[in-house]
Scaffold this motif. Structure first.
Motif, PDB file in Angstrom:
ATOM      1  N   LYS A 168       0.864  -1.157  -0.127  1.00 61.37           N
ATOM      2  CA  LYS A 168      -0.005  -0.086  -0.034  1.00 61.37           C
ATOM      3  C   LYS A 168       0.817   1.482  -0.095  1.00 61.37           C
ATOM      4  O   LYS A 168       0.522   2.239  -0.768  1.00 61.37           O
ATOM      5  CB  LYS A 168      -1.077  -0.279   1.274  1.00 61.37           C
ATOM      6  CG  LYS A 168      -1.933  -1.191   1.249  1.00 61.37           C
ATOM      7  CD  LYS A 168      -2.866  -0.926   2.551  1.00 61.37           C
ATOM      8  CE  LYS A 168      -3.751  -1.998   2.421  1.00 61.37           C
ATOM      9  NZ  LYS A 168      -4.500  -2.017   3.715  1.00 61.37           N
ATOM     10  N   GLU A 169       2.107   1.056   0.585  1.00 61.57           N
ATOM     11  CA  GLU A 169       2.850   2.357   0.854  1.00 61.57           C
ATOM     12  C   GLU A 169       3.474   2.561  -0.701  1.00 61.57           C
ATOM     13  O   GLU A 169       3.415   3.856  -1.053  1.00 61.57           O
ATOM     14  CB  GLU A 169       4.070   1.963   1.819  1.00 61.57           C
ATOM     15  CG  GLU A 169       3.769   1.813   3.231  1.00 61.57           C
ATOM     16  CD  GLU A 169       2.905   0.820   3.634  1.00 61.57           C
ATOM     17  OE1 GLU A 169       2.348   0.596   4.682  1.00 61.57           O
ATOM     18  OE2 GLU A 169       2.766  -0.482   2.660  1.00 61.57           O
ATOM     19  N   LYS A 170       3.824   1.905  -1.450  1.00 55.94           N
ATOM     20  CA  LYS A 170       4.136   1.970  -2.592  1.00 55.94           C
ATOM     21  C   LYS A 170       3.253   2.563  -3.571  1.00 55.94           C
ATOM     22  O   LYS A 170       3.331   3.828  -4.198  1.00 55.94           O
ATOM     23  CB  LYS A 170       4.728   0.831  -3.641  1.00 55.94           C
ATOM     24  CG  LYS A 170       4.697   0.548  -4.852  1.00 55.94           C
ATOM     25  CD  LYS A 170       5.945   1.637  -5.445  1.00 55.94           C
ATOM     26  CE  LYS A 170       5.996   1.389  -7.065  1.00 55.94           C
ATOM     27  NZ  LYS A 170       6.859   2.459  -7.620  1.00 55.94           N
ATOM     28  N   MET A 171       2.031   2.306  -3.546  1.00 56.81           N
ATOM     29  CA  MET A 171       0.961   2.871  -4.263  1.00 56.81           C
ATOM     30  C   MET A 171       0.464   4.039  -3.771  1.00 56.81           C
ATOM     31  O   MET A 171       0.484   5.081  -4.489  1.00 56.81           O
ATOM     32  CB  MET A 171      -0.384   1.872  -4.234  1.00 56.81           C
ATOM     33  CG  MET A 171      -0.262   0.361  -4.611  1.00 56.81           C
ATOM     34  SD  MET A 171      -1.997  -0.231  -4.613  1.00 56.81           S
ATOM     35  CE  MET A 171      -1.414  -1.899  -4.997  1.00 56.81           C
ATOM     36  N   THR A 177      -4.499   5.263  -4.941  1.00 57.05           N
ATOM     37  CA  THR A 177      -5.284   4.620  -3.868  1.00 57.05           C
ATOM     38  C   THR A 177      -5.568   3.305  -3.639  1.00 57.05           C
ATOM     39  O   THR A 177      -6.232   2.755  -4.593  1.00 57.05           O
ATOM     40  CB  THR A 177      -6.725   5.369  -3.791  1.00 57.05           C
ATOM     41  OG1 THR A 177      -6.757   6.750  -3.598  1.00 57.05           O
ATOM     42  CG2 THR A 177      -7.514   4.921  -2.501  1.00 57.05           C
ATOM     43  N   PRO A 178      -4.814   2.504  -2.757  1.00 53.17           N
ATOM     44  CA  PRO A 178      -5.041   0.999  -2.735  1.00 53.17           C
ATOM     45  C   PRO A 178      -6.389   0.751  -2.234  1.00 53.17           C
ATOM     46  O   PRO A 178      -7.073   1.561  -1.188  1.00 53.17           O
ATOM     47  CB  PRO A 178      -3.799   0.609  -1.790  1.00 53.17           C
ATOM     48  CG  PRO A 178      -3.755   1.831  -0.916  1.00 53.17           C
ATOM     49  CD  PRO A 178      -3.952   2.968  -1.758  1.00 53.17           C
ATOM     50  N   VAL A 179      -6.911  -0.562  -2.745  1.00 57.51           N
ATOM     51  CA  VAL A 179      -8.266  -0.970  -2.581  1.00 57.51           C
ATOM     52  C   VAL A 179      -7.708  -2.660  -1.848  1.00 57.51           C
ATOM     53  O   VAL A 179      -6.986  -2.959  -2.063  1.00 57.51           O
ATOM     54  CB  VAL A 179      -9.347  -0.945  -3.283  1.00 57.51           C
ATOM     55  CG1 VAL A 179      -9.673   0.481  -3.776  1.00 57.51           C
ATOM     56  CG2 VAL A 179      -8.841  -1.926  -4.719  1.00 57.51           C
ATOM     57  N   ALA A 180      -8.738  -3.007  -0.749  1.00 62.35           N
ATOM     58  CA  ALA A 180      -8.352  -4.194  -0.120  1.00 62.35           C
ATOM     59  C   ALA A 180      -8.624  -5.469  -0.919  1.00 62.35           C
ATOM     60  O   ALA A 180      -8.191  -6.438  -0.678  1.00 62.35           O
ATOM     61  CB  ALA A 180      -8.937  -4.274   1.169  1.00 62.35           C
TER      62      ALA A 180
END
Length: 307
Positions: A168-171, A177-180
């Motif tokens: 998530k940090e990379k995105m 915005t990362p999604v789960a």
């Protein structure tokens, strides 16, 4: 002297081939060419004494590997490598590699070229829509996904991504915005760009249940592989939803059904052409040549894709 065979049904551009030759011959190796071949036997004959191979979409089957008694490495000049029989390579102690990232920008630009064409109704003079302010979902945030995100932000789109193998940090560092879950991606985004490989897990995974989650005015963009699409489900969904559109640089097996039912709501390139730019052609071929030299001279297996 080691022999490097460039076996390409679709030849590299001359400028790319000149650079490949410079790298190969500069290392003291021999370069051999097999271009625009018309029968499998021609490939089988050519590989007999090759120590290394560079290919594009050419099929490296168990039969080809068996014929290549001196082969130590085969490099697919491109990201996808489903044209290589990895099990056969492993059984023969042949290292199989790809060249990830070398054609990523070319693929991303094609994705947006197709998107813009369809949101503007194939430039038929009627009123279309804009990409600015819309939400785009990137299904697999690898090299191509990264460039899709960069271009999307230039268009003023909101960018989301799902990839369980990317932090998530990379995105977030890239402004994405990362999604789960994959379901959340499709439920959130009006546009979804596919970049997943064709594996036993992903084949036909883009199905009715997933696509039906997409908001009104949805568009699916496929520059990945035909096999990841459940084609019958896609036809079913597009029959149910007049707002749904599909663009791809891979023609589906049921393309005539699209022509009969969904005129103006789809576009397919006549052949897979995501990497068909002069720059990508050069980058992938040169990278493949460099990887072969690094393998023989240093034992470098950085981009190995088989075990």
């Amino acid at each position: 002297m080691k022999k490097v065979l460039v076996a390409t049904d679709k030849p590299f551009a001359k400028i790319a081939l000149d650079q490949i030759r410079g790298i190969v011959e500069g290392a003291g190796y021999q370069l051999a060419l097999l271009e625009k071949y018309t029968t499998p036997q021609q490939l089988l004959d050519a590989v007999v004494d090759a120590n290394a191979m560079i290919v594009r979409s050419d099929l490296i089957t168990q039969e080809v590997v068996a014929a290549a008694k001196e082969l130590k490495i085969v490099v697919r000049a491109g990201a996808g490598y489903d044209n290589l029989d990895l099990a056969a390579c492993s059984a023969a102690n042949v290292v199989a590699m790809n060249t990830p990232g070398q054609n990523a920008n070319a693929v991303a630009e094609l994705a947006f070229g197709m998107m813009v064409m369809l949101v503007r109704n194939n430039y038929n003079g009627t009123s279309g829509t804009e990409l600015r302010g819309k939400k785009i979902g990137i299904h697999a945030y690898g090299n191509v996904g990264y460039y899709v995100a960069k271009i999307a932000k230039g268009f003023g789109m909101e960018v989301f991504a799902f990839d369980p193998f990317v932090s998530k940090e990379k995105m977030m560092a890239d402004g994405v915005t990362p999604v789960a879950t994959v379901e959340e991606l499709y439920k959130t985004c009006q546009f979804v760009s596919l970049h997943i490989p064709a594996t036993e897990t992903t084949k036909k995974s883009i199905n009715h249940g997933l696509l039906s989650l997409m908001p009104k005015g949805a568009m699916l963009i496929n520059t990945a592989r035909k096999e990841v699409i459940h084609e019958e489900d896609l036809v079913k969904l597009m029959s149910e939803r007049a707002d749904f559109r599909y663009v791809s640089d891979i023609e589906p097996g049921n393309k005539q059904e699209f022509a009969d039912k969904f005129a103006g709501r789809y576009f397919f390139t006549p052949k897979k052409m995501g990497a068909q730019t002069e720059e990508a052609n050069i980058n992938a071929g040169v990278a493949a040549a460099r990887q072969i030299v690094a393998f023989f001279e240093k034992g470098d297996e950085t981009f190995r894709v088989n075990k």
